[in-house]
Design a protein around this motif. Sequence first.
Motif, short mmCIF file in Angstrom:
data_model
loop_
_atom_site.label_atom_id
_atom_site.label_comp_id
_atom_site.label_asym_id
_atom_site.label_seq_id
_atom_site.Cartn_x
_atom_site.Cartn_y
_atom_site.Cartn_z
N ALA A 1 47.44 44.97 44.27
CA ALA A 1 48.19 43.72 44.39
C ALA A 1 47.70 42.70 43.36
O ALA A 1 48.49 41.96 42.77
CB ALA A 1 48.07 43.16 45.80
N VAL A 2 46.39 42.67 43.15
CA VAL A 2 45.82 41.75 42.17
C VAL A 2 46.24 42.15 40.75
O VAL A 2 46.60 41.29 39.92
CB VAL A 2 44.28 41.71 42.28
CG1 VAL A 2 43.68 40.89 41.14
CG2 VAL A 2 43.87 41.13 43.62
N LEU A 3 46.23 43.44 40.45
CA LEU A 3 46.67 43.91 39.14
C LEU A 3 48.13 43.59 38.89
O LEU A 3 48.52 43.18 37.78
CB LEU A 3 46.43 45.42 39.02
CG LEU A 3 44.97 45.87 38.95
CD1 LEU A 3 44.89 47.39 38.93
CD2 LEU A 3 44.29 45.28 37.72
N LEU B 1 35.05 43.74 39.52
CA LEU B 1 35.54 45.12 39.62
C LEU B 1 36.22 45.35 40.96
O LEU B 1 37.27 46.01 41.04
CB LEU B 1 34.38 46.10 39.43
CG LEU B 1 33.76 46.16 38.02
CD1 LEU B 1 32.56 47.09 38.01
CD2 LEU B 1 34.80 46.61 37.01
N THR B 2 35.63 44.79 42.00
CA THR B 2 36.24 44.93 43.32
C THR B 2 37.58 44.21 43.38
O THR B 2 38.56 44.72 43.94
CB THR B 2 35.30 44.34 44.40
OG1 THR B 2 34.03 45.00 44.34
CG2 THR B 2 35.90 44.51 45.79
#
Length: 271
Positions: A12-14, A5-6
Amino acid sequence: MTDLLTLFSDPAVLAALVTLIVMEVVLGIDNLIFISILSNKLPEHQRQKARRVGIALALIMRLALLSMISWIVGLTAPVFDLGIVGPPGAHGEPAFETQFSWRDLILIAGGLFLLWKATKEIHHAMDPVPSDHDILDKEATAALNFGGAIVQILLLDMVFSVDSILTAVGMTDHLPVMVIAVVVAVLVMLLAADPLANFINRNPTVVMLALGFLLMIGAVLIADGFGVHVPKGYIYAAMAFSALVETLNIFSRRAHARKRAATAQMGEGGD
């Protein structure tokens, strides 16, 4: 779970996940076209099963390679050097690499296999009067069993999986992002497999177009193996344009067929 979740709370990760999913889906088109053409040569009751098994193998292979990221990255390390200098390029450098890695060799072998397979299928489609040799060859092709088809699909799955995973490794350092992108891309392949294969099977001109795509993909794989990198955007843009033109041709042929049918019906009514 908290770590995931973190991780995915980071924009940026999405963004990397969405970009990678799109890339993996696009890269999967090559794999899907080959599976569609090969499965259509099987008896009708085995086609869907062959596509399912082939795509499942693609997923298993990609996930297996993701579990060995350090090894897969090591495939890009040179294993031998021909020690020759090719003709100079635009900036004085060799036109192709003389050092070859395992990735290069896999891509070259896969490209040669695609060229051979597509050329063979085009020859069968274009030769209206088969010779004795062709008759024997076609009998062997007709006798292609389920296991033989799966072996060929597995070989190409390996080539496309290596390319797919190296693309994923180059775009993100997060393993969960890679896994999700690969699974989503393979699910898209699974949903698109039957409609694409059936569409190709119903339209002989599309079969020829798909075989042309395989020839181009094979040539690009060989060029990539020799260090000549053709931007993928150019390749898929050309494929999309060709597919659009063929779609317009299909609509045109159907419109003419309906017009001829209507004219014939009116003629019969006049009689």
